[in-house]
Motif scaffolding. Sequence first.
Motif, PDB file in Angstrom:
ATOM      1  N   LEU A  41       3.252  10.098  18.299  1.00  0.00           N
ATOM      2  CA  LEU A  41       4.417   9.362  17.814  1.00  0.00           C
ATOM      3  C   LEU A  41       4.728   9.807  16.387  1.00  0.00           C
ATOM      4  CD1 LEU A  41       2.685   7.045  19.776  1.00  0.00           C
ATOM      5  CD2 LEU A  41       5.007   6.275  19.625  1.00  0.00           C
ATOM      6  N   THR A  42       5.220  11.016  16.308  1.00  0.00           N
ATOM      7  CA  THR A  42       5.609  11.554  14.996  1.00  0.00           C
ATOM      8  C   THR A  42       7.103  11.871  15.046  1.00  0.00           C
ATOM      9  OG1 THR A  42       5.003  13.736  15.781  1.00  0.00           O
ATOM     10  CG2 THR A  42       3.348  12.591  14.491  1.00  0.00           C
ATOM     11  N   GLY A  43       7.632  12.311  13.916  1.00  0.00           N
ATOM     12  CA  GLY A  43       9.038  12.719  13.864  1.00  0.00           C
ATOM     13  C   GLY A  43       9.951  11.622  14.381  1.00  0.00           C
ATOM     14  N   ARG A  44      10.733  11.952  15.396  1.00  0.00           N
ATOM     15  CA  ARG A  44      11.726  10.984  15.891  1.00  0.00           C
ATOM     16  C   ARG A  44      11.080   9.756  16.540  1.00  0.00           C
ATOM     17  NH1 ARG A  44      14.828  14.895  19.441  1.00  0.00           N
ATOM     18  NH2 ARG A  44      16.370  13.244  19.398  1.00  0.00           N
ATOM     19  N   PHE A  45       9.775   9.870  16.856  1.00  0.00           N
ATOM     20  CA  PHE A  45       9.095   8.725  17.465  1.00  0.00           C
ATOM     21  C   PHE A  45       8.280   7.924  16.448  1.00  0.00           C
ATOM     22  CE2 PHE A  45       9.319  11.915  20.942  1.00  0.00           C
ATOM     23  CZ  PHE A  45      10.218  11.235  21.753  1.00  0.00           C
ATOM     24  N   ALA A  46       8.280   8.379  15.192  1.00  0.00           N
ATOM     25  CA  ALA A  46       7.380   7.767  14.197  1.00  0.00           C
ATOM     26  C   ALA A  46       7.655   6.275  14.029  1.00  0.00           C
ATOM     27  CB  ALA A  46       7.513   8.489  12.861  1.00  0.00           C
ATOM     28  N   HIS A  47       8.903   5.884  14.150  1.00  0.00           N
ATOM     29  CA  HIS A  47       9.225   4.461  13.917  1.00  0.00           C
ATOM     30  C   HIS A  47       8.590   3.554  14.981  1.00  0.00           C
ATOM     31  CE1 HIS A  47      12.262   5.631  16.854  1.00  0.00           C
ATOM     32  NE2 HIS A  47      12.301   4.364  17.192  1.00  0.00           N
ATOM     33  N   TYR A  48       8.153   4.133  16.104  1.00  0.00           N
ATOM     34  CA  TYR A  48       7.453   3.336  17.124  1.00  0.00           C
ATOM     35  C   TYR A  48       6.175   2.735  16.547  1.00  0.00           C
ATOM     36  CZ  TYR A  48       9.892   5.149  21.335  1.00  0.00           C
ATOM     37  OH  TYR A  48      10.790   5.460  22.306  1.00  0.00           O
ATOM     38  N   LEU A  49       5.648   3.398  15.488  1.00  0.00           N
ATOM     39  CA  LEU A  49       4.368   2.951  14.934  1.00  0.00           C
ATOM     40  C   LEU A  49       4.534   1.897  13.847  1.00  0.00           C
ATOM     41  CD1 LEU A  49       2.437   6.337  14.670  1.00  0.00           C
ATOM     42  CD2 LEU A  49       2.211   4.560  16.403  1.00  0.00           C
ATOM     43  N   ASP A  50       5.778   1.570  13.489  1.00  0.00           N
ATOM     44  CA  ASP A  50       5.986   0.566  12.444  1.00  0.00           C
ATOM     45  C   ASP A  50       5.323  -0.753  12.848  1.00  0.00           C
ATOM     46  OD1 ASP A  50       7.442   2.418  11.130  1.00  0.00           O
ATOM     47  OD2 ASP A  50       9.417   1.568  11.610  1.00  0.00           O
ATOM     48  N   ASP A  51       4.849  -1.451  11.837  1.00  0.00           N
ATOM     49  CA  ASP A  51       4.151  -2.711  12.094  1.00  0.00           C
ATOM     50  C   ASP A  51       5.174  -3.830  12.353  1.00  0.00           C
ATOM     51  OD1 ASP A  51       2.764  -5.060  12.028  1.00  0.00           O
ATOM     52  OD2 ASP A  51       1.583  -4.574  10.242  1.00  0.00           O
ATOM     53  N   PRO A  52       5.249  -4.331  13.587  1.00  0.00           N
ATOM     54  CA  PRO A  52       6.239  -5.384  13.843  1.00  0.00           C
ATOM     55  C   PRO A  52       5.751  -6.778  13.434  1.00  0.00           C
ATOM     56  CG  PRO A  52       5.201  -4.690  15.911  1.00  0.00           C
ATOM     57  CD  PRO A  52       4.510  -3.956  14.800  1.00  0.00           C
ATOM     58  N   TYR A  53       4.513  -6.866  12.961  1.00  0.00           N
ATOM     59  CA  TYR A  53       3.912  -8.196  12.785  1.00  0.00           C
ATOM     60  C   TYR A  53       3.855  -8.677  11.336  1.00  0.00           C
ATOM     61  CZ  TYR A  53       2.140  -6.361  17.235  1.00  0.00           C
ATOM     62  OH  TYR A  53       2.040  -5.768  18.471  1.00  0.00           O
ATOM     63  N   THR A  54       3.675  -7.746  10.394  1.00  0.00           N
ATOM     64  CA  THR A  54       3.474  -8.153   8.993  1.00  0.00           C
ATOM     65  C   THR A  54       4.298  -7.243   8.084  1.00  0.00           C
ATOM     66  OG1 THR A  54       1.148  -8.414   9.643  1.00  0.00           O
ATOM     67  CG2 THR A  54       1.634  -8.731   7.312  1.00  0.00           C
ATOM     68  N   PRO A  55       5.091  -7.806   7.190  1.00  0.00           N
ATOM     69  CA  PRO A  55       5.829  -6.928   6.269  1.00  0.00           C
ATOM     70  C   PRO A  55       4.882  -6.228   5.294  1.00  0.00           C
ATOM     71  CG  PRO A  55       6.294  -9.269   5.845  1.00  0.00           C
ATOM     72  CD  PRO A  55       5.330  -9.228   6.991  1.00  0.00           C
ATOM     73  N   VAL A  56       5.238  -5.016   4.931  1.00  0.00           N
ATOM     74  CA  VAL A  56       4.417  -4.260   3.977  1.00  0.00           C
ATOM     75  C   VAL A  56       4.786  -4.730   2.575  1.00  0.00           C
ATOM     76  CG1 VAL A  56       3.849  -1.942   3.124  1.00  0.00           C
ATOM     77  CG2 VAL A  56       4.403  -2.295   5.554  1.00  0.00           C
ATOM     78  N   THR A  57       3.777  -5.118   1.785  1.00  0.00           N
ATOM     79  CA  THR A  57       4.083  -5.586   0.427  1.00  0.00           C
ATOM     80  C   THR A  57       3.658  -4.535  -0.601  1.00  0.00           C
ATOM     81  OG1 THR A  57       1.987  -6.764   0.504  1.00  0.00           O
ATOM     82  CG2 THR A  57       3.965  -8.082   0.847  1.00  0.00           C
ATOM     83  N   PRO A  58       4.478  -4.366  -1.650  1.00  0.00           N
ATOM     84  CA  PRO A  58       4.117  -3.362  -2.663  1.00  0.00           C
ATOM     85  C   PRO A  58       2.852  -3.773  -3.418  1.00  0.00           C
ATOM     86  CG  PRO A  58       6.313  -4.332  -3.081  1.00  0.00           C
ATOM     87  CD  PRO A  58       5.690  -5.110  -1.985  1.00  0.00           C
ATOM     88  N   ARG A  59       2.097  -2.816  -3.889  1.00  0.00           N
ATOM     89  CA  ARG A  59       0.926  -3.113  -4.730  1.00  0.00           C
ATOM     90  C   ARG A  59       0.628  -1.902  -5.600  1.00  0.00           C
ATOM     91  NH1 ARG A  59      -3.383  -0.179  -3.141  1.00  0.00           N
ATOM     92  NH2 ARG A  59      -3.598   0.362  -0.937  1.00  0.00           N
ATOM     93  N   GLU A  60      -0.128  -2.124  -6.659  1.00  0.00           N
ATOM     94  CA  GLU A  60      -0.533  -1.034  -7.554  1.00  0.00           C
ATOM     95  C   GLU A  60      -1.637  -0.217  -6.888  1.00  0.00           C
ATOM     96  OE1 GLU A  60       0.676  -0.178 -10.658  1.00  0.00           O
ATOM     97  OE2 GLU A  60       2.217  -1.595  -9.975  1.00  0.00           O
ATOM     98  N   PRO A  61      -1.645   1.112  -7.098  1.00  0.00           N
ATOM     99  CA  PRO A  61      -2.748   1.914  -6.543  1.00  0.00           C
ATOM    100  C   PRO A  61      -4.090   1.520  -7.167  1.00  0.00           C
ATOM    101  CG  PRO A  61      -0.946   3.318  -7.303  1.00  0.00           C
ATOM    102  CD  PRO A  61      -0.647   1.927  -7.788  1.00  0.00           C
ATOM    103  N   LYS A  62      -5.147   1.640  -6.404  1.00  0.00           N
ATOM    104  CA  LYS A  62      -6.497   1.332  -6.889  1.00  0.00           C
ATOM    105  C   LYS A  62      -7.124   2.593  -7.480  1.00  0.00           C
ATOM    106  CE  LYS A  62      -7.032  -2.919  -5.371  1.00  0.00           C
ATOM    107  NZ  LYS A  62      -7.237  -4.041  -6.284  1.00  0.00           N
ATOM    108  N   THR A  63      -7.779   2.422  -8.632  1.00  0.00           N
ATOM    109  CA  THR A  63      -8.448   3.574  -9.252  1.00  0.00           C
ATOM    110  C   THR A  63      -9.862   3.184  -9.681  1.00  0.00           C
ATOM    111  OG1 THR A  63      -7.477   2.889 -11.344  1.00  0.00           O
ATOM    112  CG2 THR A  63      -6.311   4.623 -10.142  1.00  0.00           C
TER     113      THR A  63
END
Length: 604
Positions: A41-63
């Motif tokens: 599921l890449t390219g034109r099918f990649a959106h099939y992998l989107d998470d339908p259950y939880t919105p993605v929230t922004p966060r700072e990268p961990k270092t």
Amino acid sequence: MDAGTRIDGTDRIDKEALRRKYRQERDKRLRPDGNDQYIRLTGRFAHYLDDPYTPVTPREPKTDHVTFAFIGGGFAGLVTGARLKEAGVDDVRIIDKGGDFGGTWYWNRYPGAQCDTASFVYMPLLEETGHMPTEKYAHAPEILEHCRRIGKHYDLYGDALFHTEVRDLEWDPARSCWIIRTNRGDEFTASFVGMGVGPLHVPKLPGIPGIESFGGHCFHTSRWDYDYTGGDPSGAPMDRLAGRRVAVIGTGATAVQCVPHLARACGELYVFQRTPSSVDVRDNRPTDPEWFAGIATPGWQERWLENFTANQTGAMPEEDLVMDGWTDIARRVRSRIMALPPEDFVPEKMLEAFEDADFEKMEEIRARVDAIVEDPETARNLKAWYRQLCKRPCFHDEYLQSFNLPGTHLVDTGGKGVERITERGVVAAGREYEVDCIVYASGFEVGTEFTRRAGYDMTGRDGLRLSAHWAEGMRTLHGVHVHGFPNAFLVQPTQGANLISNIPHNLTEAGRTIAVIVEHALRNGFHEVETTEQAENAWVDLLLSGRGMMLGSPDCTPGYYNNEGRDPGPRGRLNVGHPQGALAFFRHIDRWRSSGAFEGLGFR
Ligand code: NDP
């Protein structure tokens, strides 16, 4: 009963006729492209992998730095995290591409999803968390909730990174730690890493010509689109499907569970079948709290796990505590073998007895189809012609019944699969079925490279890549440690117990092993732990001394159990478990752990 499978009208099975039929059905399905028939599921099918259950929230990268990082927040990460916390490791960071813990159970929220192995042995850490499964075979929402319960109980949420995919793992010899890089810009270090990415987590689509041209709605079962269907994972009716025409492609364990729900909800449901699953009795029931209180005495889950494994691997305990479909399979085989006269206790006769038990069981399963499915043509097509363990055995009390509903149609493709997908629908055997929605119940990548499925290729000591170390096949000690990759641990079944009927048991044992090793290293001030080359080689030699049977033999109808019927080559010989079986492995690892000598590991 089908003509040709019995002789003289008696109860005796015509074994040769059955063997012939099994071969014919397998040959129909063998295809030269094996695993390559599927697409990612890449390219034109990649959106099939989107998470339908939880919105993605922004966060700072961990270092920063953590003591233990674990890749995968399913059962593997949870049980290892739990044992590490019990061992006093406070900072355990679990990383998962999903929006919460749960792994398989995070993603698979399709209607009707439930475990197929009894909850009492399938759901880990029940005793530790004090949970009583509400049903013998718990449904998905309860299992997902249990994952969250483990996460909370062991305080694993605080450090967890969700919606995060590891892209790179690199050993830093100067600091004796792993550098972890992710798709969220993180670059942090960990003294130890664990990996439990799961055997079935990368959804795949069948490479059907025209798949990209469909103009209606579609999704994969592991990303169920309740916005489109209505309903919810706990079984509320999918009211938005009323009057709609829906196609399901695939009839494996997932389809068997979701088809009854779709059948009730859709205007017309077309189930496209290439190979029927064997569908045995489910017989689910609520747990009686009084009964549970009686069995749930200290140590109960360990006893149940041991009993289940013993029943599975021929150790012949006096009782079968679990009594599920898996132990039934094993019990039948065992009683056939035990009925042999002493002079027939030779491998050839034992395998024959095994085959007899299998023929008997599969005849029952085929007879069940006739007893339930009203239309004789549909019943004929729903019968599975292979040995029970050639494909994932299924258990359900509503799947076959679904085909008696007027709006539910089995479209059998005679082993060939769907021919084409058009803008309007699905073509099989020259006929186009116009549909509004296609549900892909087409499974997950299995026979592909570990590093491809993991999404990263770790770099160990002296620049060694895992893909290079495993170029000739997987090599480990106990399925956990890999030479050249210090302070790194795998949590998965292969080269360990390889107990396929209850995957979580493999994981809990690995988690326990890792926690003991890490505790030992930390307590004694060691910075590095690694298996020696000699120990890894010896373990691989031991594995190769067994019969080397992959799950599903080449005689089986193709599927992911037997590398789609294609010879996996010498590498396939390494996808095995302990030669004496799962119980022998669990006993071995228990002794190995408790001896405290950690033979085969070097600490520095
Ligand atoms: P599977 O890989 O088992 O099934 C995929 C299905 O798609 C098969 O029926 C396959 O047919 C079919 N298919 C593939 N290509 C085509 C085509 N071109 N035309 C028509 N059909 C096609 O995936 P599942 O998601 O069902 O299950 C995967 C695994 O996940 C299970 O085996 C099990 O281990 C696990 N699981 C466990 C559950 C549980 O414990 N309760 C529930 C659900 C899944 P064919 O057989 O011919 O290849």
